[in-house]
Motif scaffolding. Structure first.
Motif, mmCIF file in Angstrom:
data_model
loop_
_atom_site.group_PDB
_atom_site.id
_atom_site.type_symbol
_atom_site.label_atom_id
_atom_site.label_comp_id
_atom_site.label_asym_id
_atom_site.label_seq_id
_atom_site.Cartn_x
_atom_site.Cartn_y
_atom_site.Cartn_z
ATOM 1 N N ARG A 103 -13.208 -18.634 -8.503
ATOM 2 C CA ARG A 103 -12.283 -18.464 -7.376
ATOM 3 C C ARG A 103 -11.294 -17.329 -7.661
ATOM 4 N N LYS A 104 -10.888 -17.201 -8.896
ATOM 5 C CA LYS A 104 -9.902 -16.194 -9.283
ATOM 6 C C LYS A 104 -10.404 -14.782 -9.009
ATOM 7 N N VAL A 105 -11.641 -14.485 -9.384
ATOM 8 C CA VAL A 105 -12.211 -13.149 -9.160
ATOM 9 C C VAL A 105 -12.241 -12.825 -7.671
ATOM 10 N N ALA A 106 -12.656 -13.806 -6.872
ATOM 11 C CA ALA A 106 -12.742 -13.590 -5.431
ATOM 12 C C ALA A 106 -11.367 -13.304 -4.828
ATOM 13 N N LEU A 107 -10.351 -14.017 -5.289
ATOM 14 C CA LEU A 107 -9.009 -13.845 -4.736
ATOM 15 C C LEU A 107 -8.406 -12.494 -5.115
ATOM 16 N N LEU A 108 -8.778 -11.961 -6.263
ATOM 17 C CA LEU A 108 -8.312 -10.621 -6.641
ATOM 18 C C LEU A 108 -8.956 -9.553 -5.746
ATOM 19 N N ILE A 109 -10.223 -9.743 -5.419
ATOM 20 C CA ILE A 109 -10.917 -8.797 -4.542
ATOM 21 C C ILE A 109 -10.287 -8.785 -3.154
ATOM 22 N N THR A 110 -9.992 -9.962 -2.624
ATOM 23 C CA THR A 110 -9.477 -10.018 -1.257
ATOM 24 C C THR A 110 -8.087 -9.414 -1.120
ATOM 25 N N ILE A 111 -7.235 -9.639 -2.100
ATOM 26 C CA ILE A 111 -5.880 -9.113 -1.973
ATOM 27 C C ILE A 111 -5.878 -7.586 -2.068
ATOM 28 N N PHE A 112 -6.794 -7.036 -2.856
ATOM 29 C CA PHE A 112 -6.900 -5.578 -2.952
ATOM 30 C C PHE A 112 -7.423 -4.996 -1.640
ATOM 31 N N GLY A 113 -8.430 -5.629 -1.052
ATOM 32 C CA GLY A 113 -8.999 -5.124 0.193
ATOM 33 C C GLY A 113 -8.011 -5.135 1.343
ATOM 34 N N MET A 114 -7.254 -6.208 1.471
ATOM 35 C CA MET A 114 -6.288 -6.265 2.563
ATOM 36 C C MET A 114 -5.174 -5.246 2.375
ATOM 37 N N ALA A 115 -4.789 -4.988 1.128
ATOM 38 C CA ALA A 115 -3.753 -3.990 0.869
ATOM 39 C C ALA A 115 -4.195 -2.609 1.337
ATOM 40 N N VAL A 116 -5.462 -2.261 1.069
ATOM 41 C CA VAL A 116 -5.989 -0.963 1.502
ATOM 42 C C VAL A 116 -5.919 -0.837 3.020
ATOM 43 N N GLY A 117 -6.359 -1.879 3.719
ATOM 44 C CA GLY A 117 -6.366 -1.832 5.167
ATOM 45 C C GLY A 117 -4.975 -1.790 5.767
ATOM 46 N N THR A 118 -4.060 -2.582 5.236
ATOM 47 C CA THR A 118 -2.704 -2.663 5.780
ATOM 48 C C THR A 118 -1.970 -1.336 5.655
ATOM 49 N N VAL A 119 -1.912 -0.808 4.440
ATOM 50 C CA VAL A 119 -1.220 0.466 4.223
ATOM 51 C C VAL A 119 -1.959 1.589 4.930
ATOM 52 N N GLY A 120 -3.297 1.502 4.967
ATOM 53 C CA GLY A 120 -4.088 2.540 5.629
ATOM 54 C C GLY A 120 -3.720 2.705 7.089
ATOM 55 N N ILE A 121 -3.561 1.599 7.814
ATOM 56 C CA ILE A 121 -3.184 1.698 9.221
ATOM 57 C C ILE A 121 -1.800 2.334 9.366
ATOM 58 N N GLY A 122 -0.902 2.022 8.424
ATOM 59 C CA GLY A 122 0.450 2.563 8.494
ATOM 60 C C GLY A 122 0.524 4.060 8.329
ATOM 61 N N ILE A 123 -0.480 4.673 7.693
ATOM 62 C CA ILE A 123 -0.421 6.125 7.457
ATOM 63 C C ILE A 123 -1.444 6.902 8.283
ATOM 64 N N LEU A 124 -2.217 6.214 9.128
ATOM 65 C CA LEU A 124 -3.235 6.914 9.917
ATOM 66 C C LEU A 124 -2.604 7.861 10.940
ATOM 67 N N PRO A 125 -3.113 9.087 11.049
ATOM 68 C CA PRO A 125 -2.670 9.988 12.123
ATOM 69 C C PRO A 125 -3.128 9.438 13.470
#
Length: 444
Positions: A103-125
């Motif tokens: 479960r730990k490995v999976a939870l590390l993957i998900t938090i990284f993926g959501m961070a990319v998407g969240t910040v990505g939308i904030g900086i999109l032209p």
């Protein structure tokens, strides 16, 4: 003739109930740390989804310019829904990792993926800057978020329920679900504060990016906490067992179908009443954007506080009474209460109605995580639960704002989204009625 020694057949080690006796070895401090690590990730995972829904009208003008305001809003909500289409894939892939690697490995993957998407939308032209590439990149960010969120709910829920002591799974699951409601509250507050500090023009020009960028601040804390957590006793025991058991719970397909039907009213009520409601109130009830967001925040406070209480109650009286009460409420109440909202009621009355709906959502959210987790065997819990849940959310929840907007456009009646809620309540009630009560059983 020499007597042959008697052969003793080896006894197959069974993971139940012995593995869950190991729960007693986990200290209260460890359980609290496990719960907090999963919960803070939940906040980040769902914060962006909430912020996007609250800023749908602004995002429509920045990424989907159109002569028709309704068409632009539909395009914005469609992009919102696209993220949900990726959830089943994320649930299958990341859920499988959770069942095989931990479960730990999976939870590390998900938090990284959501961070990319969240910040990505904030900086999109915006579309004005890079043209058609803008909405394309927005959809890509939504897909990344969807993949991460698809694995997050099942992984975090399994992790929380498996870390809970016997007799308190409802409470622990309710606390975990309250963290998701806290993400809605946090997103609502952040957007309301930003909207209150800048002019409407500034909000439309650049300030809409601030809530997305602020979400990135949770990443280091969440990643650190999840990296330092222990695996759950149930998962560790299942890994040590010679073969999977609990096949008596049902075939994987049947179990996923149950999770699918179970989730329909949960996701429809959540995304209509919490994510779509601010947009609905501003467009059809004469409420300002700031009022709608603050009213939503008040109702969300009730949801956050009530969900763990209902979870604890489900440990005492069972899961089914609370789950069925929610289903019935969303069959009986939406039509008359939406009529009250649309009749020109005061802001206080509208908030009171939102609180009523949120209390029933809290009843389902308190009992739901434990009830759903208890359907599945440990060795495949994350995968099967993630897929069943995510497919339902993708179909009925992710496109709930789109469907509500479409229904109003087709019928010409703002009351039409209530039909969607009523149908969802009926379907889930039928499914849940056939469940056995699992509140007082051990995890399989």
């Amino acid at each position: 003739m020499t007597a042959q020694p008697r052969t003793v057949q080896p006894t197959t080690v069974q993971p139940v109930p012995a593995p869950h006796d190991s729960e007693s070895a986990m200290s209260s401090a460890t359980r609290r740390r496990q719960l907090m690590a999963a919960s803070i990730g939940n906040v980040l995972e769902y914060y962006d989804f909430v912020v996007y829904a609250f800023l749908a009208s602004t995002i429509a003008t920045k990424f989907f310019p159109s002569e028709s305001e309704v068409a632009a809003l539909l395009a914005s909500f469609a992009a919102f829904g696209v993220g949900f289409l990726a959830r089943p894939l994320g649930g299958a892939v990341i859920g499988r990792i959770g069942d095989k690697r931990g479960r730990k490995v999976a939870l590390l993957i998900t938090i990284f993926g959501m961070a990319v998407g969240t910040v990505g939308i904030g900086i999109l032209p915006s579309f004005e800057t890079i043209g058609i590439l803008a909405p394309v990149l927005l959809v890509v960010m939504r897909l990344i978020q969807g993949l991460a969120a698809g694995g997050e709910w099942g992984g975090a829920t399994a992790f929380i329920i498996e870390s809970a002591p016997q007799g308190r799974r409802g409470l622990f699951g309710g606390i975990g679900q309250a963290s998701i409601a806290s993400a809605s509250l946090l997103g609502s507050l952040v957007v309301a504060i930003v909207a209150g500090l800048v002019t409407a023009q500034q909000m439309n020009d650049w300030a809409w990016r601030i809530p997305f960028l602020l979400g990135g601040l949770l990443v280091p804390v969440g990643f650190y906490m999840r990296r330092n957590i222990e695996e759950t006793p149930a998962f560790t025991a299942a890994q040590q067992a010679p073969s999977p058991m609990s096949h008596d719970l049902g075939s994987p397909l049947v179990l996923m179908a149950k999770a699918f039907g179970f989730t329909i009213i949960w996701t429809v009520s959540y995304y209509i009443m919490l994510n779509y409601m601010p947009t609905f109130l501003t467009k059809h009830a004469g409420v300002s954007q700031s009022q709608a967001l603050w009213g939503n925040a008040v109702a969300l406070v009730i949801l956050v506080l009530a969900t763990p209480l209902f979870g604890a109650l489900s440990d005492r009286i069972g899961r089914k009474p609370l789950l069925l009460a929610c289903c019935i409420a969303f069959v009986v109440l939406p039509y008359p209460l939406f009529q009250v909202i649309l009749s020109g009621s005061s802001f206080v009355t509208i908030v009171a109605i939102q609180i009523v709906f949120n209390l029933f959502i809290a009843a389902f959210s308190g009992a739901g995580p434990a009830a759903l987790s208890e359907l599945f065997p440990t060795h495949s819990r994350t995968t099967l639960m993630s897929i069943g849940y995510s497919v339902s959310v993708a179909i009925f929840g992710g496109f709930a704002p789109f469907i509500a907007t479409w229904l109003i456009g087709v019928t010409g009646s703002p009351i039409s989204p209530t039909y969607y809620l009523i149908l969802a309540g009926i379907v889930s009630a039928v499914v849940i009625w056939g469940f056995r009560e699992t509140a007082h059983e051990r995890l399989r």
